[in-house]
Motif scaffolding. Sequence first.
Motif, PDB file in Angstrom:
ATOM      1  N   THR A  26       0.828  -1.211   0.000  1.00  0.00           N
ATOM      2  CA  THR A  26       0.000   0.000   0.000  1.00  0.00           C
ATOM      3  C   THR A  26       0.862   1.261   0.000  1.00  0.00           C
ATOM      4  O   THR A  26       0.691   2.147  -0.839  1.00  0.00           O
ATOM      5  CB  THR A  26      -0.897   0.011   1.259  1.00  0.00           C
ATOM      6  OG1 THR A  26      -1.606  -1.224   1.316  1.00  0.00           O
ATOM      7  CG2 THR A  26      -1.868   1.168   1.246  1.00  0.00           C
ATOM      8  N   MET A  27       1.791   1.343   0.926  1.00  0.00           N
ATOM      9  CA  MET A  27       2.570   2.572   1.091  1.00  0.00           C
ATOM     10  C   MET A  27       3.736   2.659   0.116  1.00  0.00           C
ATOM     11  O   MET A  27       3.965   3.701  -0.491  1.00  0.00           O
ATOM     12  CB  MET A  27       3.078   2.673   2.538  1.00  0.00           C
ATOM     13  CG  MET A  27       1.984   2.783   3.566  1.00  0.00           C
ATOM     14  SD  MET A  27       0.848   4.162   3.291  1.00  0.00           S
ATOM     15  CE  MET A  27       1.864   5.558   3.745  1.00  0.00           C
ATOM     16  N   GLU A  31      11.200  -5.923  -3.918  1.00  0.00           N
ATOM     17  CA  GLU A  31      10.240  -6.809  -3.256  1.00  0.00           C
ATOM     18  C   GLU A  31      10.893  -8.168  -3.023  1.00  0.00           C
ATOM     19  O   GLU A  31      12.007  -8.421  -3.473  1.00  0.00           O
ATOM     20  CB  GLU A  31       8.972  -6.964  -4.099  1.00  0.00           C
ATOM     21  CG  GLU A  31       7.785  -6.116  -3.635  1.00  0.00           C
ATOM     22  CD  GLU A  31       7.155  -6.540  -2.300  1.00  0.00           C
ATOM     23  OE1 GLU A  31       7.490  -7.616  -1.770  1.00  0.00           O
ATOM     24  OE2 GLU A  31       6.320  -5.773  -1.778  1.00  0.00           O
ATOM     25  N   GLN A  32      10.162  -9.037  -2.320  1.00  0.00           N
ATOM     26  CA  GLN A  32      10.714 -10.359  -2.022  1.00  0.00           C
ATOM     27  C   GLN A  32      10.584 -11.297  -3.225  1.00  0.00           C
ATOM     28  O   GLN A  32      11.435 -12.135  -3.452  1.00  0.00           O
ATOM     29  CB  GLN A  32       9.953 -10.991  -0.860  1.00  0.00           C
ATOM     30  CG  GLN A  32       9.797 -10.053   0.312  1.00  0.00           C
ATOM     31  CD  GLN A  32       8.922 -10.633   1.392  1.00  0.00           C
ATOM     32  OE1 GLN A  32       9.380 -11.453   2.178  1.00  0.00           O
ATOM     33  NE2 GLN A  32       7.671 -10.243   1.433  1.00  0.00           N
ATOM     34  N   ARG A  37       0.099  -6.264  -6.897  1.00  0.00           N
ATOM     35  CA  ARG A  37      -0.925  -5.497  -6.190  1.00  0.00           C
ATOM     36  C   ARG A  37      -0.638  -3.988  -6.257  1.00  0.00           C
ATOM     37  O   ARG A  37      -1.504  -3.185  -6.618  1.00  0.00           O
ATOM     38  CB  ARG A  37      -1.001  -5.961  -4.725  1.00  0.00           C
ATOM     39  CG  ARG A  37      -2.002  -5.206  -3.888  1.00  0.00           C
ATOM     40  CD  ARG A  37      -2.229  -5.858  -2.531  1.00  0.00           C
ATOM     41  NE  ARG A  37      -1.052  -5.902  -1.677  1.00  0.00           N
ATOM     42  CZ  ARG A  37      -0.839  -5.097  -0.629  1.00  0.00           C
ATOM     43  NH1 ARG A  37      -1.739  -4.206  -0.303  1.00  0.00           N
ATOM     44  NH2 ARG A  37       0.249  -5.202   0.106  1.00  0.00           N
ATOM     45  N   GLU A  97       4.997  -3.795   9.415  1.00  0.00           N
ATOM     46  CA  GLU A  97       5.272  -3.082  10.678  1.00  0.00           C
ATOM     47  C   GLU A  97       5.698  -4.071  11.772  1.00  0.00           C
ATOM     48  O   GLU A  97       4.903  -4.435  12.653  1.00  0.00           O
ATOM     49  CB  GLU A  97       4.019  -2.294  11.104  1.00  0.00           C
ATOM     50  CG  GLU A  97       4.201  -1.379  12.307  1.00  0.00           C
ATOM     51  CD  GLU A  97       4.916  -0.080  11.983  1.00  0.00           C
ATOM     52  OE1 GLU A  97       5.587   0.021  10.953  1.00  0.00           O
ATOM     53  OE2 GLU A  97       4.810   0.843  12.809  1.00  0.00           O
ATOM     54  N   LYS A 143      12.021  -5.340  10.183  1.00  0.00           N
ATOM     55  CA  LYS A 143      12.639  -4.082   9.760  1.00  0.00           C
ATOM     56  C   LYS A 143      14.145  -4.090  10.025  1.00  0.00           C
ATOM     57  O   LYS A 143      14.922  -3.603   9.211  1.00  0.00           O
ATOM     58  CB  LYS A 143      11.974  -2.897  10.457  1.00  0.00           C
ATOM     59  CG  LYS A 143      10.499  -2.738  10.072  1.00  0.00           C
ATOM     60  CD  LYS A 143      10.086  -1.315   9.920  1.00  0.00           C
ATOM     61  CE  LYS A 143       8.593  -1.131   9.799  1.00  0.00           C
ATOM     62  NZ  LYS A 143       8.168  -0.742   8.459  1.00  0.00           N
ATOM     63  N   ILE A 167      15.832  -5.991   7.350  1.00  0.00           N
ATOM     64  CA  ILE A 167      15.862  -5.194   6.117  1.00  0.00           C
ATOM     65  C   ILE A 167      16.930  -4.091   6.216  1.00  0.00           C
ATOM     66  O   ILE A 167      17.669  -3.843   5.274  1.00  0.00           O
ATOM     67  CB  ILE A 167      14.475  -4.526   5.877  1.00  0.00           C
ATOM     68  CG1 ILE A 167      13.385  -5.579   5.713  1.00  0.00           C
ATOM     69  CG2 ILE A 167      14.504  -3.547   4.720  1.00  0.00           C
ATOM     70  CD1 ILE A 167      13.321  -6.226   4.372  1.00  0.00           C
ATOM     71  N   ASN A 203       9.396   4.236   6.781  1.00  0.00           N
ATOM     72  CA  ASN A 203       8.030   4.775   6.762  1.00  0.00           C
ATOM     73  C   ASN A 203       7.199   4.219   7.927  1.00  0.00           C
ATOM     74  O   ASN A 203       5.973   4.292   7.919  1.00  0.00           O
ATOM     75  CB  ASN A 203       7.373   4.422   5.415  1.00  0.00           C
ATOM     76  CG  ASN A 203       6.012   5.054   5.242  1.00  0.00           C
ATOM     77  OD1 ASN A 203       5.861   6.254   5.398  1.00  0.00           O
ATOM     78  ND2 ASN A 203       5.011   4.244   4.953  1.00  0.00           N
ATOM     79  N   SER A 206       4.970   3.478  11.123  1.00  0.00           N
ATOM     80  CA  SER A 206       3.921   4.308  11.728  1.00  0.00           C
ATOM     81  C   SER A 206       4.226   4.631  13.181  1.00  0.00           C
ATOM     82  O   SER A 206       3.493   5.403  13.790  1.00  0.00           O
ATOM     83  CB  SER A 206       2.582   3.583  11.699  1.00  0.00           C
ATOM     84  OG  SER A 206       2.308   3.086  10.443  1.00  0.00           O
TER      85      SER A 206
HETATM   86  P1  NAI Z   1       1.709  -3.778   3.078  1.00  0.00           P
HETATM   87  O1  NAI Z   1       1.508  -5.047   3.780  1.00  0.00           O
HETATM   88  O2  NAI Z   1       0.680  -3.245   2.145  1.00  0.00           O
HETATM   89  O3  NAI Z   1       3.086  -3.859   2.251  1.00  0.00           O
HETATM   90  C1  NAI Z   1       4.287  -4.339   2.785  1.00  0.00           C
HETATM   91  C2  NAI Z   1       5.101  -4.881   1.621  1.00  0.00           C
HETATM   92  O4  NAI Z   1       6.419  -5.164   2.067  1.00  0.00           O
HETATM   93  C3  NAI Z   1       4.526  -6.178   1.044  1.00  0.00           C
HETATM   94  O5  NAI Z   1       4.289  -6.014  -0.333  1.00  0.00           O
HETATM   95  C4  NAI Z   1       5.627  -7.199   1.329  1.00  0.00           C
HETATM   96  O6  NAI Z   1       5.770  -8.177   0.299  1.00  0.00           O
HETATM   97  C5  NAI Z   1       6.861  -6.309   1.406  1.00  0.00           C
HETATM   98  N1  NAI Z   1       7.966  -6.931   2.126  1.00  0.00           N
HETATM   99  C6  NAI Z   1       7.912  -7.593   3.305  1.00  0.00           C
HETATM  100  N2  NAI Z   1       9.127  -8.067   3.609  1.00  0.00           N
HETATM  101  C7  NAI Z   1       9.966  -7.686   2.605  1.00  0.00           C
HETATM  102  C8  NAI Z   1      11.329  -7.908   2.327  1.00  0.00           C
HETATM  103  N3  NAI Z   1      12.065  -8.644   3.153  1.00  0.00           N
HETATM  104  N4  NAI Z   1      11.854  -7.372   1.207  1.00  0.00           N
HETATM  105  C9  NAI Z   1      11.120  -6.645   0.345  1.00  0.00           C
HETATM  106  N5  NAI Z   1       9.796  -6.437   0.549  1.00  0.00           N
HETATM  107  C10 NAI Z   1       9.229  -6.951   1.666  1.00  0.00           C
HETATM  108  O7  NAI Z   1       2.040  -2.707   4.208  1.00  0.00           O
HETATM  109  P2  NAI Z   1       1.781  -1.121   4.209  1.00  0.00           P
HETATM  110  O8  NAI Z   1       0.416  -0.836   4.690  1.00  0.00           O
HETATM  111  O9  NAI Z   1       2.252  -0.564   2.917  1.00  0.00           O
HETATM  112  O10 NAI Z   1       2.772  -0.665   5.376  1.00  0.00           O
HETATM  113  C11 NAI Z   1       4.172  -0.554   5.171  1.00  0.00           C
HETATM  114  C12 NAI Z   1       4.753   0.317   6.256  1.00  0.00           C
HETATM  115  O11 NAI Z   1       4.156   1.609   6.188  1.00  0.00           O
HETATM  116  C13 NAI Z   1       4.516  -0.185   7.680  1.00  0.00           C
HETATM  117  O12 NAI Z   1       5.638   0.120   8.450  1.00  0.00           O
HETATM  118  C14 NAI Z   1       3.296   0.596   8.125  1.00  0.00           C
HETATM  119  O13 NAI Z   1       3.224   0.737   9.515  1.00  0.00           O
HETATM  120  C15 NAI Z   1       3.586   1.935   7.450  1.00  0.00           C
HETATM  121  N6  NAI Z   1       2.413   2.787   7.222  1.00  0.00           N
HETATM  122  C16 NAI Z   1       1.221   2.255   6.782  1.00  0.00           C
HETATM  123  C17 NAI Z   1       0.121   3.069   6.568  1.00  0.00           C
HETATM  124  C18 NAI Z   1      -1.163   2.509   6.062  1.00  0.00           C
HETATM  125  O14 NAI Z   1      -2.187   3.194   6.171  1.00  0.00           O
HETATM  126  N7  NAI Z   1      -1.199   1.317   5.496  1.00  0.00           N
HETATM  127  C19 NAI Z   1       0.192   4.522   6.821  1.00  0.00           C
HETATM  128  C20 NAI Z   1       1.518   4.996   7.186  1.00  0.00           C
HETATM  129  C21 NAI Z   1       2.560   4.139   7.419  1.00  0.00           C
END
Ligand code: NAI
Length: 282
Positions: A12-13, A32-33, A40, A91, A96, A99, A116, A118
């Motif tokens: 998403t982010m 990405e992994q 998506r 999160e 993290k 990474i 990024n 939260s």
């Molecule tokens: P998400 O679950 O939509 O995306 C996370 C992505 O990271 C997934 O596509 C996953 O495949 C990838 N990923 C995981 N491990 C990985 C790795 N080892 N190497 C490469 N890619 C990897 O999560 P989202 O919602 O985008 O959140 C991401 C971060 O942003 C979190 O820290 C969250 O707290 C923060 N955030 C989220 C908000 C929201 O409203 N969704 C708002 C502000 C911050």
Amino acid sequence: MVKKIGVIGFGTMGSGIAQVCVEKGYEVVAVEQQEEFFDRGLAQIKRNWKRAIEKGHLTEEQQTEYNKRLNMTISWEDLNDVDFVIEAVTENMEVKKDIFKKIDQHIAPETVIASNTSGLSITEMASVTSDPGRVLGVHFFNPVPVMKLVELIRGYETREEIFETAKQFVESLGKEAIDVKESPLFAVNRILVPMINEAIIVLQEGIATAEDIDKGMKLGANHPIGPLALADLIGLDTLLFVQDSLYEETQDSKYRAAPLLRKMVRAGHLGRKTGQGFYDYS
Ligand code: NAI
């Protein structure tokens, strides 16, 4: 000079951040992994661009240019010439840190590392890198292409010039930055999440109905959306997780999650995504 951006995690982010960066002329390397995990985020970006073309805000030629600047990879070696890395993976502190170690091994010494997150500790993530001074929090809001705010968070060792570079970078994306000290949930969510929790307590105590609570906050406090409708949008599971983490981190009873929130999560009523929350979406 920041020209090339690394984005780790294309969910998403991450995909939203990548979209905004290519639109503002930056080259992006997204990691990405697995290849399929790009689908998506890519679908989300394509939807946004399609809508912009339909509204006349974007041309096919511009879209082609944006696409050229968006590079997707599963190889960490491709981060070797980026100037600024933004981590946007799940999160979870252990994930993290893992990474951050990888990023640290694959980027140039002068590259800035941003998370990024939260609300997790920037200082703790930075501690696993060779130079914690170049690490900071760059907290975008969802949806990234729409939301104007970015919270910039200094870790214990973040250097001033790194903070300034990040500030200039987010302003170049058309965003406004606020300067926030590291603390649980930073500033905006520290206020927003307990406010929503309190709205749930007001409902639970029978003080007012869900509709009246939301109406009250819209018309009485000028909020664009009521707190319970917002809770349904965010997802009650996410809210509970965040509220619980705030309580755990601060050990302050004022941050206890509303029992009604916990009960609804246990019942599987998570808001819009399950069709049922404080309102019925079925
Ligand atoms: P998400 O679950 O939509 O995306 C996370 C992505 O990271 C997934 O596509 C996953 O495949 C990838 N990923 C995981 N491990 C990985 C790795 N080892 N190497 C490469 N890619 C990897 O999560 P989202 O919602 O985008 O959140 C991401 C971060 O942003 C979190 O820290 C969250 O707290 C923060 N955030 C989220 C908000 C929201 O409203 N969704 C708002 C502000 C911050």
